[in-house]
Design a protein around this motif. Structure first.
Motif, PDB file in Angstrom:
ATOM      1  N   GLU A 118     -11.085  17.474 -13.305  1.00  0.00           N
ATOM      2  CA  GLU A 118      -9.864  17.264 -12.542  1.00  0.00           C
ATOM      3  C   GLU A 118      -8.808  16.580 -13.420  1.00  0.00           C
ATOM      4  N   GLN A 119      -7.549  16.999 -13.269  1.00  0.00           N
ATOM      5  CA  GLN A 119      -6.457  16.389 -14.013  1.00  0.00           C
ATOM      6  C   GLN A 119      -6.068  15.047 -13.392  1.00  0.00           C
ATOM      7  N   TYR A 120      -6.215  14.961 -12.057  1.00  0.00           N
ATOM      8  CA  TYR A 120      -5.878  13.744 -11.339  1.00  0.00           C
ATOM      9  C   TYR A 120      -7.112  13.210 -10.621  1.00  0.00           C
ATOM     10  N   LEU A 121      -7.178  11.892 -10.485  1.00  0.00           N
ATOM     11  CA  LEU A 121      -8.285  11.240  -9.796  1.00  0.00           C
ATOM     12  C   LEU A 121      -7.741  10.445  -8.617  1.00  0.00           C
ATOM     13  N   GLN A 122      -8.395  10.559  -7.489  1.00  0.00           N
ATOM     14  CA  GLN A 122      -7.946   9.871  -6.281  1.00  0.00           C
ATOM     15  C   GLN A 122      -8.270   8.383  -6.357  1.00  0.00           C
ATOM     16  N   VAL A 123      -7.291   7.542  -6.009  1.00  0.00           N
ATOM     17  CA  VAL A 123      -7.507   6.092  -5.969  1.00  0.00           C
ATOM     18  C   VAL A 123      -7.394   5.536  -4.562  1.00  0.00           C
ATOM     19  N   GLY A 124      -6.861   6.345  -3.627  1.00  0.00           N
ATOM     20  CA  GLY A 124      -6.723   5.863  -2.264  1.00  0.00           C
ATOM     21  C   GLY A 124      -6.183   6.945  -1.344  1.00  0.00           C
ATOM     22  N   VAL A 125      -6.184   6.603  -0.049  1.00  0.00           N
ATOM     23  CA  VAL A 125      -5.660   7.504   0.981  1.00  0.00           C
ATOM     24  C   VAL A 125      -4.755   6.680   1.888  1.00  0.00           C
ATOM     25  N   ILE A 126      -3.568   7.187   2.165  1.00  0.00           N
ATOM     26  CA  ILE A 126      -2.659   6.490   3.072  1.00  0.00           C
ATOM     27  C   ILE A 126      -3.257   6.570   4.474  1.00  0.00           C
ATOM     28  N   SER A 127      -3.566   5.409   5.050  1.00  0.00           N
ATOM     29  CA  SER A 127      -4.190   5.421   6.377  1.00  0.00           C
ATOM     30  C   SER A 127      -3.172   5.236   7.495  1.00  0.00           C
ATOM     31  N   SER A 128      -2.145   4.429   7.256  1.00  0.00           N
ATOM     32  CA  SER A 128      -1.118   4.237   8.278  1.00  0.00           C
ATOM     33  C   SER A 128       0.079   3.523   7.661  1.00  0.00           C
ATOM     34  N   THR A 129       1.134   3.416   8.471  1.00  0.00           N
ATOM     35  CA  THR A 129       2.298   2.654   8.028  1.00  0.00           C
ATOM     36  C   THR A 129       2.017   1.175   8.264  1.00  0.00           C
ATOM     37  N   HIS A 130       2.816   0.326   7.628  1.00  0.00           N
ATOM     38  CA  HIS A 130       2.686  -1.120   7.795  1.00  0.00           C
ATOM     39  C   HIS A 130       4.099  -1.674   7.958  1.00  0.00           C
ATOM     40  N   GLY A 131       4.440  -2.000   9.184  1.00  0.00           N
ATOM     41  CA  GLY A 131       5.790  -2.479   9.447  1.00  0.00           C
ATOM     42  C   GLY A 131       6.773  -1.317   9.491  1.00  0.00           C
ATOM     43  N   ILE A 132       8.074  -1.674   9.444  1.00  0.00           N
ATOM     44  CA  ILE A 132       9.105  -0.631   9.558  1.00  0.00           C
ATOM     45  C   ILE A 132       9.894  -0.437   8.266  1.00  0.00           C
ATOM     46  N   ARG A 133       9.536  -1.155   7.207  1.00  0.00           N
ATOM     47  CA  ARG A 133      10.302  -1.096   5.956  1.00  0.00           C
ATOM     48  C   ARG A 133       9.706  -0.159   4.908  1.00  0.00           C
ATOM     49  N   GLY A 134       8.862   0.777   5.327  1.00  0.00           N
ATOM     50  CA  GLY A 134       8.363   1.791   4.406  1.00  0.00           C
ATOM     51  C   GLY A 134       7.056   1.450   3.703  1.00  0.00           C
ATOM     52  N   GLU A 135       6.423   0.342   4.073  1.00  0.00           N
ATOM     53  CA  GLU A 135       5.135   0.004   3.465  1.00  0.00           C
ATOM     54  C   GLU A 135       4.025   0.822   4.125  1.00  0.00           C
ATOM     55  N   VAL A 136       2.931   1.039   3.374  1.00  0.00           N
ATOM     56  CA  VAL A 136       1.794   1.773   3.903  1.00  0.00           C
ATOM     57  C   VAL A 136       0.499   1.021   3.644  1.00  0.00           C
ATOM     58  N   LYS A 137      -0.442   1.215   4.566  1.00  0.00           N
ATOM     59  CA  LYS A 137      -1.810   0.734   4.358  1.00  0.00           C
ATOM     60  C   LYS A 137      -2.552   1.849   3.653  1.00  0.00           C
ATOM     61  N   VAL A 138      -3.221   1.490   2.575  1.00  0.00           N
ATOM     62  CA  VAL A 138      -3.960   2.466   1.795  1.00  0.00           C
ATOM     63  C   VAL A 138      -5.434   2.085   1.801  1.00  0.00           C
ATOM     64  N   TYR A 139      -6.279   3.044   2.148  1.00  0.00           N
ATOM     65  CA  TYR A 139      -7.718   2.825   2.049  1.00  0.00           C
ATOM     66  C   TYR A 139      -8.111   3.174   0.611  1.00  0.00           C
ATOM     67  N   PRO A 140      -8.564   2.176  -0.162  1.00  0.00           N
ATOM     68  CA  PRO A 140      -8.882   2.453  -1.571  1.00  0.00           C
ATOM     69  C   PRO A 140     -10.145   3.285  -1.724  1.00  0.00           C
ATOM     70  N   THR A 141     -10.107   4.254  -2.622  1.00  0.00           N
ATOM     71  CA  THR A 141     -11.276   5.073  -2.922  1.00  0.00           C
ATOM     72  C   THR A 141     -11.720   4.842  -4.363  1.00  0.00           C
ATOM     73  N   THR A 142     -11.380   3.699  -4.882  1.00  0.00           N
ATOM     74  CA  THR A 142     -11.749   3.301  -6.230  1.00  0.00           C
ATOM     75  C   THR A 142     -12.682   2.100  -6.144  1.00  0.00           C
TER      76      THR A 142
END
Length: 168
Positions: free
Chosen positions: A2-26
């Motif tokens: 693979e050329q790219y390796l997954q480090v996480g998955v966006i699980s949901s938003t966090h607040g209203i300013r564009g932040e996201v909760k990421v479930y790490p896969t690393t």
């Protein structure tokens, strides 16, 4: 490979300013502190995102991306993977492999019998477990321990295994 390796998955938003909760896969969650960019795989395209802020909350990483300042700009990417280029991947120790590279290896016993193809790696508390898909559409679970996994030949795309009593 693979050329790219997954480090996480966006699980949901966090607040209203564009932040996201990421479930790490690393295995190394602290690596997010050093990351400058990630690649968002939308399924249709790959978009490079510059990381502006990193926080940690429970099992999640909270990320803020440069130029994404509102919940509406990021909400549509829930469930989408975040990747890094292979050059940005963590350095592996001897006899360590990325799961993405292991998938597809042909499992052969030390007696020469072809068992099937490695289709998944389960992470347990004690050791990983390799899931081998057999030709008769069943699954064989092999513990990733030295007594069972004798050799990993990445160039030949083969896995030499010893079937311990009771594994069939």
């Amino acid at each position: 490979m693979e050329q790219y390796l997954q480090v996480g998955v966006i699980s949901s938003t966090h607040g209203i300013r564009g932040e996201v909760k990421v479930y790490p896969t690393t295995d190394d969650v602290s690596r997010f502190k050093k990351l400058k960019k990630v690649i968002l795989d939308t399924g249709k395209e790959q978009r490079s995102l510059e990381i502006e802020g990193v926080k940690f909350f429970k099992q999640f990483v909270i990320l803020k991306f440069k130029g994404i300042d509102h919940i509406n700009d990021i909400e549509k990417y829930k469930g989408k993977p975040l990747m890094v280029a292979r050059e940005q991947a963590v350095t592996l120790a001897r006899d360590e492999y990325f799961v993405a590279d292991l998938i597809g290896l042909l499992a052969i016993t030390d007696e020469g019998e072809e068992l099937g193809t490695l289709v998944d790696v389960l992470e347990t508390g004690a050791n990983d477990v390799y899931v081998i898909g057999t030709p008769d559409h069943k699954e064989l679970l092999l513990p990733a321990i030295k007594e069972c996994i004798l050799d990993v030949d990445m160039e030949g795309r083969k896995l030499l295994v010893h079937l311990m009593p009771g594994l069939r």
